[in-house]
Design an enzyme around this catalytic site. Sequence first.
Site, PDB file in Angstrom:
ATOM      1  N   SER A 197      70.815  93.535-101.514  1.00  0.00           N
ATOM      2  CA  SER A 197      69.729  92.941-101.161  1.00  0.00           C
ATOM      3  C   SER A 197      69.968  91.449-100.537  1.00  0.00           C
ATOM      4  O   SER A 197      70.483  90.776-100.981  1.00  0.00           O
ATOM      5  CB  SER A 197      68.772  92.754-102.330  1.00  0.00           C
ATOM      6  OG  SER A 197      67.822  91.991-101.956  1.00  0.00           O
ATOM      7  N   MET A 212      58.315  90.464 -98.419  1.00  0.00           N
ATOM      8  CA  MET A 212      57.095  90.092 -99.104  1.00  0.00           C
ATOM      9  C   MET A 212      56.035  89.069 -98.328  1.00  0.00           C
ATOM     10  O   MET A 212      56.347  88.226 -97.478  1.00  0.00           O
ATOM     11  CB  MET A 212      57.706  89.236-100.167  1.00  0.00           C
ATOM     12  CG  MET A 212      58.891  89.902-100.858  1.00  0.00           C
ATOM     13  SD  MET A 212      59.400  88.702-102.383  1.00  0.00           S
ATOM     14  CE  MET A 212      60.700  89.686-102.933  1.00  0.00           C
ATOM     15  N   MET A 238      60.780 100.491-109.302  1.00  0.00           N
ATOM     16  CA  MET A 238      61.184  99.120-109.626  1.00  0.00           C
ATOM     17  C   MET A 238      61.791  98.986-111.099  1.00  0.00           C
ATOM     18  O   MET A 238      61.265  99.607-111.920  1.00  0.00           O
ATOM     19  CB  MET A 238      59.904  98.219-109.311  1.00  0.00           C
ATOM     20  CG  MET A 238      59.579  98.158-107.647  1.00  0.00           C
ATOM     21  SD  MET A 238      60.782  97.530-106.713  1.00  0.00           S
ATOM     22  CE  MET A 238      61.138  96.002-107.494  1.00  0.00           C
ATOM     23  N   HIS A 272      69.597  96.159 -97.922  1.00  0.00           N
ATOM     24  CA  HIS A 272      68.275  96.048 -98.151  1.00  0.00           C
ATOM     25  C   HIS A 272      67.497  94.852 -97.733  1.00  0.00           C
ATOM     26  O   HIS A 272      67.932  93.803 -97.834  1.00  0.00           O
ATOM     27  CB  HIS A 272      68.335  96.164 -99.741  1.00  0.00           C
ATOM     28  CG  HIS A 272      67.068  96.340-100.633  1.00  0.00           C
ATOM     29  ND1 HIS A 272      66.464  97.517-100.581  1.00  0.00           N
ATOM     30  CD2 HIS A 272      66.219  95.441-101.020  1.00  0.00           C
ATOM     31  CE1 HIS A 272      65.230  97.644-101.281  1.00  0.00           C
ATOM     32  NE2 HIS A 272      65.158  96.367-101.545  1.00  0.00           N
ATOM     33  N   GLY A 324      59.303  90.674-106.589  1.00  0.00           N
ATOM     34  CA  GLY A 324      58.769  89.384-106.283  1.00  0.00           C
ATOM     35  C   GLY A 324      59.984  88.441-105.932  1.00  0.00           C
ATOM     36  O   GLY A 324      60.007  87.534-105.311  1.00  0.00           O
ATOM     37  N   PHE A 325      60.868  89.085-107.017  1.00  0.00           N
ATOM     38  CA  PHE A 325      62.112  87.691-106.983  1.00  0.00           C
ATOM     39  C   PHE A 325      63.113  88.559-107.472  1.00  0.00           C
ATOM     40  O   PHE A 325      63.232  89.288-108.379  1.00  0.00           O
ATOM     41  CB  PHE A 325      61.853  86.698-108.154  1.00  0.00           C
ATOM     42  CG  PHE A 325      60.698  85.814-107.820  1.00  0.00           C
ATOM     43  CD1 PHE A 325      60.644  84.825-106.859  1.00  0.00           C
ATOM     44  CD2 PHE A 325      59.249  86.315-108.336  1.00  0.00           C
ATOM     45  CE1 PHE A 325      59.421  84.092-106.786  1.00  0.00           C
ATOM     46  CE2 PHE A 325      58.132  85.625-108.121  1.00  0.00           C
ATOM     47  CZ  PHE A 325      58.271  84.343-107.014  1.00  0.00           C
ATOM     48  N   GLY A 326      64.465  87.844-107.032  1.00  0.00           N
ATOM     49  CA  GLY A 326      65.744  88.431-107.570  1.00  0.00           C
ATOM     50  C   GLY A 326      66.251  87.780-108.745  1.00  0.00           C
ATOM     51  O   GLY A 326      65.580  86.835-109.244  1.00  0.00           O
ATOM     52  N   ASP A 383      64.041  92.811 -98.266  1.00  0.00           N
ATOM     53  CA  ASP A 383      62.833  92.505 -99.054  1.00  0.00           C
ATOM     54  C   ASP A 383      61.782  91.853 -98.315  1.00  0.00           C
ATOM     55  O   ASP A 383      61.915  90.658 -98.037  1.00  0.00           O
ATOM     56  CB  ASP A 383      63.283  91.868-100.319  1.00  0.00           C
ATOM     57  CG  ASP A 383      64.221  92.744-101.330  1.00  0.00           C
ATOM     58  OD1 ASP A 383      63.158  93.814-101.654  1.00  0.00           O
ATOM     59  OD2 ASP A 383      65.184  92.314-101.657  1.00  0.00           O
ATOM     60  N   HIS A 393      62.235  97.513 -97.638  1.00  0.00           N
ATOM     61  CA  HIS A 393      61.282  97.500 -98.623  1.00  0.00           C
ATOM     62  C   HIS A 393      60.108  96.595 -98.370  1.00  0.00           C
ATOM     63  O   HIS A 393      60.096  95.447 -98.599  1.00  0.00           O
ATOM     64  CB  HIS A 393      61.996  97.063 -99.916  1.00  0.00           C
ATOM     65  CG  HIS A 393      61.526  97.050-101.135  1.00  0.00           C
ATOM     66  ND1 HIS A 393      61.722  96.593-102.354  1.00  0.00           N
ATOM     67  CD2 HIS A 393      59.982  97.647-101.690  1.00  0.00           C
ATOM     68  CE1 HIS A 393      60.903  96.559-103.411  1.00  0.00           C
ATOM     69  NE2 HIS A 393      59.820  97.155-102.873  1.00  0.00           N
ATOM     70  N   SER A 441      71.446  89.733-106.586  1.00  0.00           N
ATOM     71  CA  SER A 441      72.503  88.788-107.183  1.00  0.00           C
ATOM     72  C   SER A 441      73.695  89.182-107.857  1.00  0.00           C
ATOM     73  O   SER A 441      74.572  88.411-107.907  1.00  0.00           O
ATOM     74  CB  SER A 441      71.625  88.065-108.421  1.00  0.00           C
ATOM     75  OG  SER A 441      70.999  88.969-109.336  1.00  0.00           O
ATOM     76  N   ASP A 448      65.867  99.424-108.105  1.00  0.00           N
ATOM     77  CA  ASP A 448      65.679  98.145-107.556  1.00  0.00           C
ATOM     78  C   ASP A 448      65.253  96.943-108.483  1.00  0.00           C
ATOM     79  O   ASP A 448      64.246  97.216-109.027  1.00  0.00           O
ATOM     80  CB  ASP A 448      64.868  98.109-106.397  1.00  0.00           C
ATOM     81  CG  ASP A 448      64.743  96.757-105.653  1.00  0.00           C
ATOM     82  OD1 ASP A 448      65.508  95.751-105.668  1.00  0.00           O
ATOM     83  OD2 ASP A 448      64.206  96.447-104.609  1.00  0.00           O
ATOM     84  N   MET A 496      56.956  94.777 -99.570  1.00  0.00           N
ATOM     85  CA  MET A 496      56.099  94.709-100.730  1.00  0.00           C
ATOM     86  C   MET A 496      55.016  93.531-100.098  1.00  0.00           C
ATOM     87  O   MET A 496      54.912  92.280-100.185  1.00  0.00           O
ATOM     88  CB  MET A 496      56.799  93.560-101.695  1.00  0.00           C
ATOM     89  CG  MET A 496      57.863  94.332-102.398  1.00  0.00           C
ATOM     90  SD  MET A 496      59.165  93.450-103.283  1.00  0.00           S
ATOM     91  CE  MET A 496      60.274  93.528-101.850  1.00  0.00           C
TER      92      MET A 496
HETATM   93  C1  DX5 Z   1      62.534  92.304-105.988  1.00  0.00           C
HETATM   94  C2  DX5 Z   1      63.168  92.967-104.793  1.00  0.00           C
HETATM   95  C3  DX5 Z   1      64.724  93.095-105.219  1.00  0.00           C
HETATM   96  C4  DX5 Z   1      65.611  92.026-105.505  1.00  0.00           C
HETATM   97  C5  DX5 Z   1      66.610  92.549-106.413  1.00  0.00           C
HETATM   98  O1  DX5 Z   1      61.350  92.157-105.801  1.00  0.00           O
HETATM   99  O2  DX5 Z   1      62.757  94.092-104.536  1.00  0.00           O
HETATM  100  O3  DX5 Z   1      65.252  93.907-104.090  1.00  0.00           O
HETATM  101  O4  DX5 Z   1      66.221  91.507-104.471  1.00  0.00           O
HETATM  102  O5  DX5 Z   1      67.392  91.591-106.830  1.00  0.00           O
HETATM  103  P1  DX5 Z   1      68.561  91.626-108.075  1.00  0.00           P
HETATM  104  O6  DX5 Z   1      69.507  92.451-107.721  1.00  0.00           O
HETATM  105  O7  DX5 Z   1      68.965  90.076-108.328  1.00  0.00           O
HETATM  106  O8  DX5 Z   1      67.542  91.734-109.165  1.00  0.00           O
HETATM  107 ZN    ZN Z   2      63.658  95.355-102.895  1.00  0.00          ZN
END
Ligand code: DX5
Ligand code: ZN
Length: 238
Positions: free
Chosen positions: A19, A48, A153, A44, A158-160, A46, A77, A214, A191, A79
């Site tokens: 990602s 948002m 999911m 990937h 929303g966040f990594g 993301d 992806h 991450s 994910d 969102m």
């Molecule tokens: C979260 C994203 C993910 C995110 C995953 O909303 O859709 O793709 O980047 O990050 P990690 O692998 O750090 O959980």
């Molecule tokens: Zn994602």
Amino acid sequence: MKTLREIKEVLKGICVSPSLLSCDFSKWAEEIASAKAAGANLIHWDIMDAHFVPNLTFGHPVVKKLRPHSDLVFDVHLMIDDPVTYAPKFREAGADIITMHIESPAFKDAKTVTDTLTGLKNTGCAVGLVVKPKTPAEAIFPYIDLCDIVLVMTVEPGFGGQSFMADMLPKIESIKSEIEKRGLDCALEVDGGVDGETKDLCFKAGATAFVAGSYLFGKPDMAERIKAFYAMEKKQNG
Ligand code: DX5
Ligand code: ZN
């Protein structure tokens, strides 16, 4: 750009989709190249919009700009509140796979979902639906025949860097068994919080495509980590 047949060929095996949310945004092209060099077969994105999720990332112009720099399968992806309007723009920008949340407000009725999936598929794009943690598997069953991929999911989007939600494993199993029951050619992706340990749980539950941010970006042993994803299949086969 890849044909749908080529994309589906990649989706048949284990897929590793680093990602970009966790990459160094000051050097996108190098980061994508380093993911490929480390063995990733998907990348990937993301997307948002600060409405559907409480975070804001990047739009289709960024995808378009990076498209000529990589032949990796672009796994986008969305969102966002309105995938109906924006998914075609990401396709034009060079997305190979587009996944959209069934919870998106623009998916106001079944016909809108079906038309959006079909419209994208007609352009040669691989398409899929995504379920947030609180959404039951059954929400996507009416459309699963149209999906090349389903994304579960395993964190709130929303966040990594969040922790993997192990209580999503039964949902992965249930979607997998629906895919098998209907004899569909549909990949199953996870994910959120995917790492060296949680990947095994997801694989056992039936997932074959793995998004990891991450756990992969910025890690000196990214290639070793990615290799371990593909090794799950080999282990199973013999
Ligand atoms: C979260 C994203 C993910 C995110 C995953 O909303 O859709 O793709 O980047 O990050 P990690 O692998 O750090 O959980
Ligand atoms: Zn994602």
